[in-house]
Design a protein around this motif. Structure first.
Motif: not given
Length: 397
Positions: A250, A21, A137-138, A141
């Motif tokens: 999201s 990400s 992946a979360s 960011p």
């Protein structure tokens, strides 16, 4: 040792998700600093995807030659080097250069670990493994957000995750003997014959392989299209305000991650086939809610979350069922091809939908997802009707 190795595999998959990400999260700032158009992000992701597809296709030969432990350690080391390279890049061409080892490393470790878990662990662990990817992946960011809000620059986020990957590489190198002790790889297949390299052409001739490749392509195309375009659809066609749409878009990814954690608790009891079937049908329910021509937006928002929950078990179940469907001897080769099909679908489908919606309008979004859902469900059900023993032996020379 069993629990220790399983923990290492989980951590490796969190690490695999961490960089995924970063480009999207940091690109609004990165493209300005590098002096390139915002659309150039697609070039970076295409290079990464190309490397991932190539290494996925080569994973069977590489893993059989060097072993899962060493392949995992080297692959994570390649992504670590690439991320550090990103952090010191001051021009776009340097990012393109470092994207090559990043893609090659990501594809090899993805295919190797997926096959290892499919062979040696229960279905619940496959679901939790992919939930770990979603967790990684979360997280990334937030790391990029922290770096930018603290005026550290986007390069610091890449450096932080690159260092994490480097530390993990060192740990994986130390763990190589553990892989051989816990689940020593056999050199024979189920019939006792010597297990040799399975060439790509031979793997593709196995009965049913093209069915599962098409199903996997369709699923990953659906997931990536929903992640990229759901927010835009909610704003332009359902009248949802931008902030709410972004939050629920999201939640689709969070639904996939949470759904995989939940699926792990009953995956062994339900079985892979039912997980795939119920997953696609749940996605279909979410799409129906998106399609309903009602004034309220509540159903559309709920449909997006339900679709995410439906997506959750499909990917892990397809991977975990591969040794049963096609034989343990063939599983590494076929999982490598499956990874290539997955990355091809996730790379091509979002721009394809973008071009299609430019001519027809964004209203076609649920119909596009519905077509992919039906294709995936149809192909997986056709595979279920085949005799697993026949598919496992169909590649015999």
């Amino acid at each position: 040792m069993y629990s220790l190795l399983l923990a290492i595999i989980y951590i490796a998959f969190i690490s695999l998700g961490l960089p995924d990400s970063l480009v999207g999260a940091g690109w609004p700032v990165m493209h300005q600093d590098l002096g390139v158009p915002i659309a150039f992000a697609g070039i970076i992701t295409m290079i990464i995807a190309g490397g991932t597809i190539l290494s996925s296709l080569a994973s069977e030969r590489i893993t059989r030659r060097f072993g899962v432990g060493l392949v995992t350690a080297v692959s994570v080391g390649m992504t670590a080097a690439a991320l550090v390279g990103f952090s010191v890049s001051d021009s776009f061409w340097m990012l393109c250069l470092w994207a090559i080892p990043y893609g090659l490393g990501a594809g090899a470790v993805d295919a190797a670990l997926n096959n290892y878990v499919a062979l040696h662990y229960a279905a619940r662990h496959m679901n939790w493994l992919h939930a770990c990817w979603g967790l990684g992946a979360s997280i990334s960011p937030f790391i990029m957000s922290f770096a930018l809000t603290q005026d550290l620059g986007w390069s610091s986020a890449y450096l932080i995750i690159g260092v994490v990957q480097a530390v993990l590489t060192f740990g994986l190198l130390l763990s190589i003997p553990l892989w051989k002790k816990v689940n020593p790889l056999t050199t024979a297949d189920e019939s006792g014959k010597h297990a040799t390299h399975v060439p790509l052409a031979q793997a593709l001739r196995i009965r049913g392989v093209w069915l599962i490749l098409t199903a996997f392509f369709a699923y990953c195309a659906l997931e990536s299209t929903a992640i990229l375009w759901a927010s835009t659809y909610l704003v332009t066609d359902r009248g949802v305000d931008a902030a709410t749409a972004a939050a629920f878009a999201s939640l689709f990814l969070l639904g996939v991650t949470a759904g995989r954690f939940l699926a792990g608790f009953f995956a062994d009891r339900v079985g892979d086939r039912w997980m795939i079937r119920r997953g696609f049908l749940t996605v279909g329910l979410g799409i129906v809610l998106l399609l309903l021509p009602v004034q309220t937006t509540v159903l559309a928002l709920a449909g997006l979350v339900i679709a995410g929950l439906g997506c959750a078990p499909i990917y892990p179940a397809i991977i975990h069922s591969t040794p049963v469907n096609f034989g343990r001897r063939n599983s590494q080769a076929i999982i490598g091809v499956q990874m290539a099909a997955a990355y091809t679908g996730s790379t091509l489908a979002p721009p394809l939908f973008g071009a299609l919606s430019a001519g027809t309008g964004m209203w076609i979004f649920p119909l596009f997802l519905a077509a992919l859902m039906l294709l995936g469900l149809l192909m997986s059900e056709r595979l279920n009707r085949l005799d697993p023993g026949a598919t496992a032996d169909a590649a015999a020379p």
